[in-house]
Scaffold this active site. Structure first.
Site, PDB file in Angstrom:
ATOM      1  N   ALA A 171       6.229   4.243 -24.899  1.00  0.00           N
ATOM      2  CA  ALA A 171       6.121   3.184 -25.935  1.00  0.00           C
ATOM      3  C   ALA A 171       4.937   2.286 -25.850  1.00  0.00           C
ATOM      4  O   ALA A 171       4.960   0.919 -25.879  1.00  0.00           O
ATOM      5  CB  ALA A 171       7.376   2.158 -25.746  1.00  0.00           C
ATOM      6  N   GLY A 178       0.594   2.621 -26.327  1.00  0.00           N
ATOM      7  CA  GLY A 178      -0.676   2.596 -27.372  1.00  0.00           C
ATOM      8  C   GLY A 178       0.042   3.518 -28.655  1.00  0.00           C
ATOM      9  O   GLY A 178       0.165   3.096 -29.717  1.00  0.00           O
ATOM     10  N   ASP A 193      10.776   4.422 -21.818  1.00  0.00           N
ATOM     11  CA  ASP A 193       9.596   3.800 -21.111  1.00  0.00           C
ATOM     12  C   ASP A 193       9.784   3.270 -19.835  1.00  0.00           C
ATOM     13  O   ASP A 193      10.868   2.289 -19.903  1.00  0.00           O
ATOM     14  CB  ASP A 193       8.845   3.128 -22.136  1.00  0.00           C
ATOM     15  N   ARG A 243      -3.662  -3.510 -28.474  1.00  0.00           N
ATOM     16  CA  ARG A 243      -3.580  -2.535 -29.132  1.00  0.00           C
ATOM     17  C   ARG A 243      -1.996  -2.197 -29.677  1.00  0.00           C
ATOM     18  O   ARG A 243      -1.767  -1.348 -30.356  1.00  0.00           O
ATOM     19  CB  ARG A 243      -4.207  -1.369 -28.699  1.00  0.00           C
ATOM     20  N   CYS A 259       2.442  26.240 -24.215  1.00  0.00           N
ATOM     21  CA  CYS A 259       3.026  25.063 -23.925  1.00  0.00           C
ATOM     22  C   CYS A 259       2.067  24.245 -23.264  1.00  0.00           C
ATOM     23  O   CYS A 259       0.857  24.554 -23.086  1.00  0.00           O
ATOM     24  CB  CYS A 259       4.171  25.521 -22.732  1.00  0.00           C
ATOM     25  N   CYS A 312      -0.247  25.985 -20.601  1.00  0.00           N
ATOM     26  CA  CYS A 312      -0.784  27.067 -20.729  1.00  0.00           C
ATOM     27  C   CYS A 312      -2.085  27.094 -20.406  1.00  0.00           C
ATOM     28  O   CYS A 312      -2.986  28.315 -20.284  1.00  0.00           O
ATOM     29  CB  CYS A 312      -0.376  27.570 -22.193  1.00  0.00           C
ATOM     30  N   CYS A 337     -21.277  10.865   3.438  1.00  0.00           N
ATOM     31  CA  CYS A 337     -22.514  10.182   3.949  1.00  0.00           C
ATOM     32  C   CYS A 337     -23.225   9.588   2.597  1.00  0.00           C
ATOM     33  O   CYS A 337     -24.070   8.980   3.041  1.00  0.00           O
ATOM     34  CB  CYS A 337     -23.251  11.638   4.472  1.00  0.00           C
ATOM     35  N   CYS A 387       0.864  32.242 -17.994  1.00  0.00           N
ATOM     36  CA  CYS A 387       1.256  30.921 -17.591  1.00  0.00           C
ATOM     37  C   CYS A 387       2.564  31.052 -16.941  1.00  0.00           C
ATOM     38  O   CYS A 387       3.681  31.486 -17.344  1.00  0.00           O
ATOM     39  CB  CYS A 387       1.573  30.049 -18.918  1.00  0.00           C
TER      40      CYS A 387
END
Length: 683
Positions: free
Chosen positions: A57, A59, A80, A91, A190, A193, A206, A471
């Site tokens: 829930a 943007g 959420d 937003r 999916c 994949c 370094c 996959c």
């Protein structure tokens, strides 16, 4: 004779009910008139009856929930885990200032319900990985909308949708670009994949310590120094040969007169306070010692470049250090580049405040602060200290300095979220949902939102690709792992390969018919002891020498995979623990889920192939319409603000998607030549 007429009260009630129903019907018809014209009356009824799940829930989720209730979806659940933060309000329009610290899902439900009284919305404030949101829960929906902001959660929801055989509409935005993907088990790719790339980057120790050449090097250094001082986390240098040698060199010249003098001056600085001592150490003493070591060992670390300049802050050194500096231009302080004097002032102020906050005492200070303060980009004092430190180091090494806003964007790996991008993507998601629920999967598309037009179009749609046969998530292909089977333990494999790399939550490892490792939850005391003992065994000791096979299952995701193990010593020089900014490769995974080896500790190979051209140009020219889109400039511009993850939106088979930053969208970054065959014209 009994009357056949109903009682007056019944007639009145019937008339009232009829009138109310007619009124409601009229209101509903008016509310959804536009939707009915697009999808038809019968399809509109399907939308009313469809039970859908929205995961996220934020943007995109806010825009999506609004679109759903306004276009006829009446039965919605939203999940959420997050609460509302001040930074969301620019937003995520369903939230207001008074909602800060409240559940996103619950506030979104309350706000969206006011848009449409006919919609029934159930909100869950929780983690999608919780047991209650398992496969059986997903089976209760006809469609799942993925509006997530991280890779792990996307993988988890993708696997649950496949296990429950529920179609999904996945989405993401990254700045001005975005994508919408339709996922249908056995019909389309999916989410896993194709390769995914994390937005993490690693930098040689370094380079960070001795030879920074870019602002990001100074920012990483500043973050590491903060963690070392205030969080008790030190950069792992044991596996970096140059860092080890540098430490040996430093020990061997500890009694050099010049270095002893610098140490004495540093000790005297404690009388002025912690902030002055820390400034002297980081920006004068350490740099001066590094220069002296270069002289003693005749090492030219800065060949072809200007040597770093120690910066002092004593005896009126604020004026001396800032000598010749022009006052920064007027404007919003966070958006403008400050002068060296201003950076020094901010550093001293924030270092002093954080030292006090941590309960530190100068007279007892021995290099560590009492209470730990964790790195948090939203902690104003922490962020200001890191930004000031990175810019002072940039001054010392003659590197361009940045504004506070730019440093925060890079340090926090922030990609500016664009509300318009979220709105466009959420609108496309609903259109794809119409197609799915009207039983026309063949009409569904994979849609890209481009930053620059292809021809005169910002939307580019391609046909859905069939599942990738290699996959191992949706096609059960074997996973090939190359690792040192004689040194890597079972527990290490479970944590690093299965957990961190492949995002399994509760993996069970079997070799033959024997279970060698399983989740600790629910085990008896003797079983836990066996688990710990088995976890210490090497892969070779449980029968996984070169060519061995194991089966791995995860009940929370209802997945079962086959692994083919090969022995290698190629990665023995690498460490196994994560550093703050990345990890070196220590094993190799071949399959559809592949990551950049410099990002997640994986040297990946296999299908689908990734173009290794480093030109960072995406070329899109479907059906010969319009000019090619060159996003190299976009990539360079956004690289200055984030360590963004790269993906390549190409029409046809070669697509790479990923992303955990921003709203979770994908960004073009590898050269692809889009094929006109099998692709639709931009919409």
């Amino acid at each position: 004779m009994a009357s056949t007429q109903p009682p007056a009260t019944t007639a009145t009630a019937t008339a009232t009910t009829t009138t109310t129903t007619a009124t409601t019907s009229t209101t509903t018809a008016g509310r959804y008139a536009d939707t009915a014209r697009v999808v038809g009356g019968a399809a509109l009824q399907q939308l009313h009856a469809a039970k859908v799940l929205v995961v996220g829930a934020g943007g995109i989720g806010c825009e999506l929930l609004k679109n759903l209730v306004m276009t006829g979806f009446h039965n919605i659940e939203v999940i959420d885990l997050d609460t509302i933060d001040l930074s969301n309000l620019n937003r995520q329009f369903l939230f207001r200032r008074e909602h800060i610290d409240k559940s996103k899902a619950e506030v979104a439900r309350e706000t969206v319900a006011s848009f449409n009284p006919h919609a029934k919305i159930v909100a869950h404030h929780g983690n999608i990985k919780e047991e209650r949101f398992g496969v059986e829960y997903f089976k209760g929906f006809v469609l799942v909308f993925m509006a997530l902001d991280n890779l792990e959660a996307r993988k988890h929801v993708n696997r649950l949708c496949l296990a429950a055989d529920v179609p999904a509409v996945e989405s993401g935005t990254r700045g001005y670009i975005g994508q919408v993907q339709v996922i249908k088990k056995g019909v389309s790719e999916c989410y896993e994949c194709v390769p995914k790339q994390s937005d993490e980057k690693s930098y040689p120790v370094c380079t960070i310590r001795n030879t920074p050449s870019k602002p990001i090097h100074c920012i990483v250094w500043a973050k590491e120094k903060f963690r070392e001082l205030f969080s008790g986390i030190t950069l792992d240098e044991e596996e970096d040969e140059e860092a080890v040698q540098d430490n040996k060199d430093a020990d061997s010249v500890a009694k050099d007169p010049e270095i002893l003098r610098q140490d004495e001056l540093l000790e005297a600085e404690k009388k002025k306070g912690f902030a002055q001592w820390l400034f002297r150490k980081l920006f004068y003493r350490d740099t001066a010692v590094r220069l002296r070591m270069g002289e003693l060992f005749e090492k030219d670390l800065w060949k072809g470049r200007r040597k770093p300049q120690p910066i002092a802050c004593e005896d009126g050194a604020l004026e001396e250090a800032a000598d010749g500096e022009e006052k920064s231009s007027a404007g919003l302080r966070d958006m403008r580049v400050l002068s060296l004097r201003e950076h020094i002032e901010i550093f001293l102020e924030c270092a002093s405040k954080l030292f006090t906050r941590a309960g530190g005492k100068v007279e007892q200070f021995n290099g560590e602060v009492g209470a730990h303060i964790q790195w948090d980009k939203d902690d104003e004092e922490v962020m200001r200290l890191v930004a000031a430190a990175s810019n002072i180091r940039s001054h010392s090494f003659h590197i361009p300095v940045l504004s506070h806003f730019d440093v925060k964007s890079m340090a926090g790996k922030i990609v500016p979220a664009i509300a318009t991008s979220n709105a466009v993507v959420a609108g496309i998601m609903v259109l794809e949902a119409y197609k799915l629920l009207c039983k026309s999967i063949e009409e569904c598309k994979f849609t890209w939102l481009l930053r620059k037009p292809s021809g005169q179009h910002l939307l580019l749609a391609s046909n859905l690709e069939p599942p990738n046969k290699k996959c191992f998530v949706c096609s059960n292909a074997a996973i090939k792992v190359a690792v040192n089977t004689k040194t890597r333990s079972v527990a290490w494999f479970a944590e690093h390969v299965l957990g961190k790399h492949l995002s399994l939550n509760s993996a069970t490892i079997c070799v033959g018919n024997r279970i060698w490792y399983e989740p600790a939850e629910g085990l008896e005391e003797d079983e836990l002891a066996d688990r710990e003992q088995n976890g210490k065994k090497t892969l070779a000791e449980i029968g996984l020498a070169d060519g061995g096979k194991m089966s791995v299952s995860d009940d929370t995701q209802e997945v079962s995979w086959t692994f083919e193990i090969s022995h290698t010593t190629d990665f023995d020089h690498q460490g196994e623990e994560d550093s703050a900014e990345g990890v070196g490769p220590c094993f190799s995974v071949s399959g559809a889920l592949e990551h950049d080896s410099s990002i997640e500790g994986v040297s990946a190979s296999g299908m689908p192939p990734v173009d290794e051209d480093n030109s960072d140009i995406v070329e899109v020219n479907p059906a010969g319409r319009g000019p090619l889109v060159d996003v190299a400039a976009m990539e360079e511009e956004e690289e200055a603000q984030s360590n963004g993850n790269g993906i390549a939106p190409a029409v046809g088979q070669k697509r790479a998607r990923g992303g955990e930053s921003g709203e979770g969208g994908d960004e073009p970054s590898a050269k692809r030549q889009a094929k006109s065959s099998g692709a639709d014209a931009p919409q």
